[in-house]
Write a protein that holds these residues in place. Structure first.
Motif, PDB file in Angstrom:
ATOM      1  N   ALA A  20     -25.570   4.296 -14.276  1.00 34.86           N
ATOM      2  CA  ALA A  20     -25.286   3.607 -15.544  1.00 34.86           C
ATOM      3  C   ALA A  20     -24.980   4.626 -16.647  1.00 34.86           C
ATOM      4  O   ALA A  20     -24.080   4.414 -17.470  1.00 34.86           O
ATOM      5  CB  ALA A  20     -26.467   2.729 -15.934  1.00 34.86           C
ATOM      6  N   ILE A  21     -25.707   5.749 -16.642  1.00 38.95           N
ATOM      7  CA  ILE A  21     -25.459   6.785 -17.663  1.00 38.95           C
ATOM      8  C   ILE A  21     -24.056   7.376 -17.478  1.00 38.95           C
ATOM      9  O   ILE A  21     -23.294   7.529 -18.443  1.00 38.95           O
ATOM     10  CB  ILE A  21     -26.532   7.891 -17.595  1.00 38.95           C
ATOM     11  N   ALA A  22     -23.719   7.711 -16.239  1.00 39.66           N
ATOM     12  CA  ALA A  22     -22.393   8.306 -15.977  1.00 39.66           C
ATOM     13  C   ALA A  22     -21.292   7.359 -16.431  1.00 39.66           C
ATOM     14  O   ALA A  22     -20.325   7.773 -17.092  1.00 39.66           O
ATOM     15  CB  ALA A  22     -22.258   8.635 -14.494  1.00 39.66           C
ATOM     16  N   GLN A  23     -21.431   6.084 -16.090  1.00 36.77           N
ATOM     17  CA  GLN A  23     -20.378   5.132 -16.436  1.00 36.77           C
ATOM     18  C   GLN A  23     -20.291   4.946 -17.953  1.00 36.77           C
ATOM     19  O   GLN A  23     -19.211   4.837 -18.524  1.00 36.77           O
ATOM     20  CB  GLN A  23     -20.616   3.795 -15.729  1.00 36.77           C
ATOM     21  N   ARG A  24     -21.436   4.922 -18.602  1.00 33.55           N
ATOM     22  CA  ARG A  24     -21.452   4.728 -20.054  1.00 33.55           C
ATOM     23  C   ARG A  24     -20.842   5.935 -20.781  1.00 33.55           C
ATOM     24  O   ARG A  24     -20.038   5.785 -21.696  1.00 33.55           O
ATOM     25  CB  ARG A  24     -22.896   4.504 -20.504  1.00 33.55           C
ATOM     26  N   LEU A  25     -21.203   7.146 -20.329  1.00 32.01           N
ATOM     27  CA  LEU A  25     -20.650   8.338 -20.984  1.00 32.01           C
ATOM     28  C   LEU A  25     -19.141   8.423 -20.735  1.00 32.01           C
ATOM     29  O   LEU A  25     -18.378   8.816 -21.628  1.00 32.01           O
ATOM     30  CB  LEU A  25     -21.362   9.606 -20.498  1.00 32.01           C
ATOM     31  N   ALA A  26     -18.724   8.021 -19.536  1.00 23.74           N
ATOM     32  CA  ALA A  26     -17.287   8.014 -19.235  1.00 23.74           C
ATOM     33  C   ALA A  26     -16.557   7.038 -20.149  1.00 23.74           C
ATOM     34  O   ALA A  26     -15.483   7.347 -20.688  1.00 23.74           O
ATOM     35  CB  ALA A  26     -17.062   7.657 -17.774  1.00 23.74           C
ATOM     36  N   GLN A  27     -17.182   5.882 -20.351  1.00 24.69           N
ATOM     37  CA  GLN A  27     -16.611   4.871 -21.258  1.00 24.69           C
ATOM     38  C   GLN A  27     -16.471   5.445 -22.678  1.00 24.69           C
ATOM     39  O   GLN A  27     -15.548   5.112 -23.402  1.00 24.69           O
ATOM     40  CB  GLN A  27     -17.591   3.704 -21.277  1.00 24.69           C
ATOM     41  N   ASP A  28     -17.397   6.326 -23.039  1.00 26.45           N
ATOM     42  CA  ASP A  28     -17.371   6.927 -24.382  1.00 26.45           C
ATOM     43  C   ASP A  28     -16.490   8.173 -24.449  1.00 26.45           C
ATOM     44  O   ASP A  28     -16.536   8.921 -25.429  1.00 26.45           O
ATOM     45  CB  ASP A  28     -18.800   7.283 -24.828  1.00 26.45           C
ATOM     46  N   GLY A  29     -15.754   8.460 -23.370  1.00 23.83           N
ATOM     47  CA  GLY A  29     -14.771   9.534 -23.431  1.00 23.83           C
ATOM     48  C   GLY A  29     -15.174  10.836 -22.754  1.00 23.83           C
ATOM     49  O   GLY A  29     -14.431  11.817 -22.821  1.00 23.83           O
ATOM     50  N   TYR A  30     -16.337  10.865 -22.116  1.00 22.58           N
ATOM     51  CA  TYR A  30     -16.735  12.080 -21.392  1.00 22.58           C
ATOM     52  C   TYR A  30     -16.081  12.099 -20.012  1.00 22.58           C
ATOM     53  O   TYR A  30     -16.110  11.111 -19.290  1.00 22.58           O
ATOM     54  CB  TYR A  30     -18.259  12.140 -21.206  1.00 22.58           C
ATOM     55  N   ARG A  31     -15.531  13.245 -19.669  1.00 22.58           N
ATOM     56  CA  ARG A  31     -15.164  13.476 -18.271  1.00 22.58           C
ATOM     57  C   ARG A  31     -16.477  13.763 -17.549  1.00 22.58           C
ATOM     58  O   ARG A  31     -17.301  14.555 -18.054  1.00 22.58           O
ATOM     59  CB  ARG A  31     -14.177  14.633 -18.168  1.00 22.58           C
ATOM     60  N   THR A  32     -16.686  13.119 -16.411  1.00 28.74           N
ATOM     61  CA  THR A  32     -18.054  13.016 -15.897  1.00 28.74           C
ATOM     62  C   THR A  32     -18.192  13.591 -14.494  1.00 28.74           C
ATOM     63  O   THR A  32     -17.369  13.314 -13.616  1.00 28.74           O
ATOM     64  CB  THR A  32     -18.477  11.525 -15.900  1.00 28.74           C
ATOM     65  N   VAL A  33     -19.249  14.374 -14.315  1.00 27.90           N
ATOM     66  CA  VAL A  33     -19.585  14.902 -12.987  1.00 27.90           C
ATOM     67  C   VAL A  33     -20.710  14.042 -12.412  1.00 27.90           C
ATOM     68  O   VAL A  33     -21.802  13.967 -12.983  1.00 27.90           O
ATOM     69  CB  VAL A  33     -20.018  16.375 -13.074  1.00 27.90           C
TER      70      VAL A  33
END
Ligand SMILES: NC(=O)c1ccc[n+]([C@@H]2O[C@H](COP(=O)([O-])OP(=O)(O)OC[C@H]3O[C@@H](n4cnc5c(N)ncnc54)[C@H](OP(=O)(O)O)[C@@H]3O)[C@@H](O)[C@H]2O)c1
Length: 259
Positions: A20-33
């Motif tokens: 959930a954190i990864a998806q939320r940060l991605a939604q906020d514009g973070y490229r996510t590992v």
């Protein structure tokens, strides 16, 4: 290398709270590992969901308890995205077999400590060394580390002593890192979940259903992974720049002592 926008590394993000954190940060514009240890398929699904929503993500296998794997995780993040702005130390395991503390074995104790404490500490050390240099070189404006702890950091469960002790230590680790890294413009936060619906709590679902219905938490419902993810997304924003070492309880009010 893809080189636009900030990057977040979220350990243990193939499932549950980390996902959930990864998806939320991605939604906020973070490229996510998206880090995982065993479930490659689940990690691929998370990346696919992020990409379908217009974001960028890569899955990286690695056991946070292993020094080589931690090094590999950072290296792949840098090779692929060129920077790391946010580290979320989320990966964790519960106490194997939930043995009474008079029965717990050294082997199980060691496993929990390596995964839940040594891993986050030495990954934070590795990433913050990189961040310090990157901030000095103006590659990233600032750094953020978020540690996912637990109400078990301050609540006794005698059948999960190792887990409680590791989480209590993560609370101190947050303060230590916050004090040490503040001059380098790296902020460190503790996000402290209560009882959250995930694979980890699935085996004790009925017990907690009953306790919550009886009023264990002022807000009488299970937490969802997204409840935690929204708080992580909030603390990584610039709005929290004058806060560090701060603990935020995401627990329906569990932490309040009541008579
Ligand atoms: N659920 C709760 O009620 C609750 C409450 C308070 C705190 N927390 C904390 O929140 C965090 C996430 O919990 P959760 O409930 O979402 O757990 P979960 O559903 O069991 O998911 C655990 C995640 O961590 C990964 N993982 C496990 N061991 C790892 C290792 N050695 N290296 C790298 N990744 C590893 C798993 O990867 P694979 O898919 O590859 O196995 C998975 O993605 C944990 O730190 C936990 O202690 C949970």
């Amino acid at each position: 290398m893809q080189s636009v926008g900030p990057v977040a590394v979220v350990t243990g993000s193939s499932r549950g709270i980390g996902r959930a954190i990864a998806q939320r940060l991605a939604q906020d514009g973070y490229r996510t590992v998206v880090n995982y240890v065993r479930n490659a398929g689940a990690a691929r699904d998370v990346c696919a969901a992020i990409q379908a929503a217009g974001g960028q993500a890569i899955a990286v296998q690695g056991d946070v308890a292993s020094a080589n794997d931690r090094q590999h995780l950072l290296q792949v993040a840098l090779d692929h995205f060129g920077r790391v702005d946010v580290l979320v130390n989320n990966a964790g395991i519960t106490s194997p077999g939930r043995q009474d503390l008079l029965e717990v074995t050294e082997e199980n104790f060691h496993l929990v400590m390596c995964t839940n404490l040594y891993g986050p500490f030495f990954l934070s050390q590795l990433v913050s060394r990189w961040m310090i240099q990157a901030i000095a070189d103006e590659k990233i404006p600032r750094g953020i580390i978020v540690n996912i702890t637990s109400l078990s950091a301050y609540t006794v469960s005698t059948n999960r002593a190792d887990y409680c002790m590791a989480k209590a230590a993560l609370h101190m680790m947050t303060h230590l890192l916050a004090a040490r890294l503040a001059p380098h413009n790296i902020r460190v936060y503790e996000v402290c979940p209560g009882i959250i619906a995930s694979d980890m709590t699935a085996p004790v679902r009925e017990k907690y259903d009953r306790l919550i219905a009886e009023g264990l938490t002022p807000i009488r419902r299970w937490g969802e992974p997204e409840d935690v993810a929204r708080v992580v997304a909030a603390v990584v924003k610039d709005d929290f720049d004058f806060c560090t070492g701060t603990r935020i309880d995401v627990d329906g009010g569990f932490h309040i002592r009541r008579l």
